[in-house]
Design a protein around this motif. Sequence first.
Motif, PDB file in Angstrom:
ATOM      1  N   CYS A   1       0.822  -1.213   0.000  1.00 29.90           N
ATOM      2  CA  CYS A   1       0.000   0.000   0.000  1.00 29.90           C
ATOM      3  C   CYS A   1       0.854   1.261   0.000  1.00 29.90           C
ATOM      4  CB  CYS A   1      -0.935  -0.001   1.211  1.00 29.90           C
ATOM      5  SG  CYS A   1      -2.277  -1.215   1.118  1.00 29.90           S
ATOM      6  N   CYS A   2       2.097   1.145   0.455  1.00 32.67           N
ATOM      7  CA  CYS A   2       3.038   2.275   0.449  1.00 32.67           C
ATOM      8  C   CYS A   2       3.932   2.269  -0.788  1.00 32.67           C
ATOM      9  CB  CYS A   2       3.891   2.248   1.708  1.00 32.67           C
ATOM     10  SG  CYS A   2       2.963   2.553   3.231  1.00 32.67           S
ATOM     11  N   GLY A   3       3.613   1.419  -1.769  1.00 32.74           N
ATOM     12  CA  GLY A   3       4.342   1.434  -3.026  1.00 32.74           C
ATOM     13  C   GLY A   3       5.580   0.578  -3.081  1.00 32.74           C
ATOM     14  N   CYS A   4       5.783  -0.320  -2.114  1.00 33.07           N
ATOM     15  CA  CYS A   4       6.883  -1.284  -2.179  1.00 33.07           C
ATOM     16  C   CYS A   4       6.474  -2.472  -3.045  1.00 33.07           C
ATOM     17  CB  CYS A   4       7.236  -1.815  -0.783  1.00 33.07           C
ATOM     18  SG  CYS A   4       7.908  -0.607   0.367  1.00 33.07           S
ATOM     19  N   SER A   5       7.456  -3.171  -3.574  1.00 26.33           N
ATOM     20  CA  SER A   5       7.210  -4.492  -4.138  1.00 26.33           C
ATOM     21  C   SER A   5       7.636  -5.535  -3.112  1.00 26.33           C
ATOM     22  CB  SER A   5       7.961  -4.679  -5.459  1.00 26.33           C
ATOM     23  OG  SER A   5       9.359  -4.533  -5.263  1.00 26.33           O
ATOM     24  N   VAL A   6       7.266  -6.799  -3.342  1.00 31.90           N
ATOM     25  CA  VAL A   6       7.468  -7.855  -2.347  1.00 31.90           C
ATOM     26  C   VAL A   6       8.265  -9.005  -2.956  1.00 31.90           C
ATOM     27  CG1 VAL A   6       6.312  -9.622  -0.943  1.00 31.90           C
ATOM     28  CG2 VAL A   6       5.428  -7.288  -0.993  1.00 31.90           C
ATOM     29  N   VAL A   7       9.199  -9.529  -2.169  1.00 30.59           N
ATOM     30  CA  VAL A   7       9.946 -10.746  -2.517  1.00 30.59           C
ATOM     31  C   VAL A   7       9.734 -11.761  -1.407  1.00 30.59           C
ATOM     32  CG1 VAL A   7      12.243 -11.762  -2.780  1.00 30.59           C
ATOM     33  CG2 VAL A   7      11.691  -9.596  -3.906  1.00 30.59           C
ATOM     34  N   GLY A   8       9.391 -12.996  -1.775  1.00 29.15           N
ATOM     35  CA  GLY A   8       9.204 -14.037  -0.776  1.00 29.15           C
ATOM     36  C   GLY A   8       9.094 -15.398  -1.426  1.00 29.15           C
ATOM     37  N   PRO A   9       9.089 -16.457  -0.612  1.00 33.23           N
ATOM     38  CA  PRO A   9       9.056 -17.820  -1.153  1.00 33.23           C
ATOM     39  C   PRO A   9       7.667 -18.242  -1.599  1.00 33.23           C
ATOM     40  CG  PRO A   9       9.130 -17.875   1.240  1.00 33.23           C
ATOM     41  CD  PRO A   9       9.251 -16.436   0.854  1.00 33.23           C
ATOM     42  N   GLY A  10       7.637 -19.006  -2.694  1.00 30.68           N
ATOM     43  CA  GLY A  10       6.375 -19.404  -3.279  1.00 30.68           C
ATOM     44  C   GLY A  10       5.567 -20.375  -2.448  1.00 30.68           C
ATOM     45  N   GLN A  11       6.157 -20.983  -1.419  1.00 29.75           N
ATOM     46  CA  GLN A  11       5.378 -21.876  -0.574  1.00 29.75           C
ATOM     47  C   GLN A  11       4.348 -21.106   0.246  1.00 29.75           C
ATOM     48  OE1 GLN A  11       8.925 -23.072   1.766  1.00 29.75           O
ATOM     49  NE2 GLN A  11       7.598 -22.971   3.542  1.00 29.75           N
ATOM     50  N   LEU A  12       4.541 -19.788   0.368  1.00 27.43           N
ATOM     51  CA  LEU A  12       3.561 -18.947   1.056  1.00 27.43           C
ATOM     52  C   LEU A  12       2.479 -18.550   0.059  1.00 27.43           C
ATOM     53  CD1 LEU A  12       5.948 -16.574   3.066  1.00 27.43           C
ATOM     54  CD2 LEU A  12       5.014 -18.791   3.755  1.00 27.43           C
ATOM     55  N   ALA A  13       1.250 -18.945   0.331  1.00 28.44           N
ATOM     56  CA  ALA A  13       0.162 -18.688  -0.620  1.00 28.44           C
ATOM     57  C   ALA A  13      -0.005 -17.205  -0.898  1.00 28.44           C
ATOM     58  CB  ALA A  13      -1.136 -19.275  -0.065  1.00 28.44           C
ATOM     59  N   SER A  14       0.205 -16.374   0.093  1.00 29.08           N
ATOM     60  CA  SER A  14      -0.029 -14.943  -0.081  1.00 29.08           C
ATOM     61  C   SER A  14       1.014 -14.280  -0.959  1.00 29.08           C
ATOM     62  CB  SER A  14      -0.076 -14.250   1.282  1.00 29.08           C
ATOM     63  OG  SER A  14       1.121 -14.460   2.003  1.00 29.08           O
ATOM     64  N   VAL A  15       2.218 -14.837  -1.054  1.00 30.01           N
ATOM     65  CA  VAL A  15       3.274 -14.207  -1.852  1.00 30.01           C
ATOM     66  C   VAL A  15       2.867 -14.131  -3.325  1.00 30.01           C
ATOM     67  CG1 VAL A  15       5.627 -14.520  -2.731  1.00 30.01           C
ATOM     68  CG2 VAL A  15       5.173 -14.659  -0.285  1.00 30.01           C
TER      69      VAL A  15
END
Length: 396
Positions: free
Chosen positions: A317-331
């Motif tokens: 919401c503050c304009g960042c992008s996200v990096v994370g592992p695909g095992q997390l459904a939300s990523v």
Amino acid sequence: MRILGFIALSYSDQGGFWYRDLGLLIRRLREMGHDAWLVAFKKEDDLPSGEWPVIVATPEELADPAWWKAQAPEALILNAWSAPRWHAIRQAATSLRVPTVEKLDTDGVKSPRIWLRSALELACDVHSDTADPFWKRAFIAARESAKVFLVRLVPAVMDARMARTMSLVPVYAAESPLAASRVRRFLRISGASPVPRVVTIPHPVNTQFMAFQPGDAKEKLVVAVGRWRAVNKGWPLFFEVAKRFLALCPDWTIVVVGPPPLLDATAQREVEALGSRLQIVGLRTPEQIAALYRRARIYLLPSTWESFNIAAAEALCCGCSVVGPGQLASVHYFASFRSGTVSHVRDVAHVTDALMTEVEEWAAGQRDPAAISQTAIELFSVDSIAKRFLAIFREG
């Protein structure tokens, strides 16, 4: 509309109920003109002050249909995670036959039959602490693994009970599309009857603080937020990725928010050697965290398990992008609008690769913080979430 939102936790005015999740949603519904109330368990030694719109009751009272009838709700939001232990309360609440949605707070792995490895990791992680000695961690892992395999081999131990209690509620809300699909699969294979509807409704974000502002300058900054002593937050992976990343990108900085784990002498020296490029700042207010997000380009999510991760949604919401592992459904959800990179393997090399990819995307002009923020607010703001619940209630 009179709306009751029940959460299966003991209430305290000091418990942080009103600034996230169901409490935040109740506040917004009241601002929209609805007669909305939070319902929670009563703590005899810590009763509400009357400052907040909360009704407290004992589990025994809440298991009585007459209690719910006396409250005369026109709609219900249950936050009991589909847990069979609250079957009597769920049965009493749904006896009113008013529109009802239950929040699941889930990645969709409701059973080891959905994903055995994830179920094992979750069971072991949530019962451990990074400060536990090795022997205790090993004992917990053996005990919890035995429970998971028992449920996997004998579904009647838990799955049949969960399917029976889930059949009481007409609509369930999972926090990401992938989680919702996994829940639907669980309902199919577990024999739930009738089969409830499953929709995607994320946790709400308070965009009073968490929003990109025109003129915000995005710096070469990565932010990570967590309760880092919790095993599932993934500090060991995060720290190894941070060291590799900072060696590869000497003009970038990482800021870590939240209480750090207990560091041994070697780790402490490694942190100190990175100087101001790895800043562990401890706890911060929402306003301070929002200021970091508005400066940062990337939010790093290293967890082994998350049902959603509100901090990542706030960062978007503050304009960042996200990096994370695909095992997390939300990523997958977080990265779905040109807003991040998914690491399809959760290890140091692959997460570092994903982080480096995201650096290149920003450098190439492929990340628009204003567009990321606008889409994230449409998806995750408390205003949007409140409207989704109201739409379901109006459908009947």
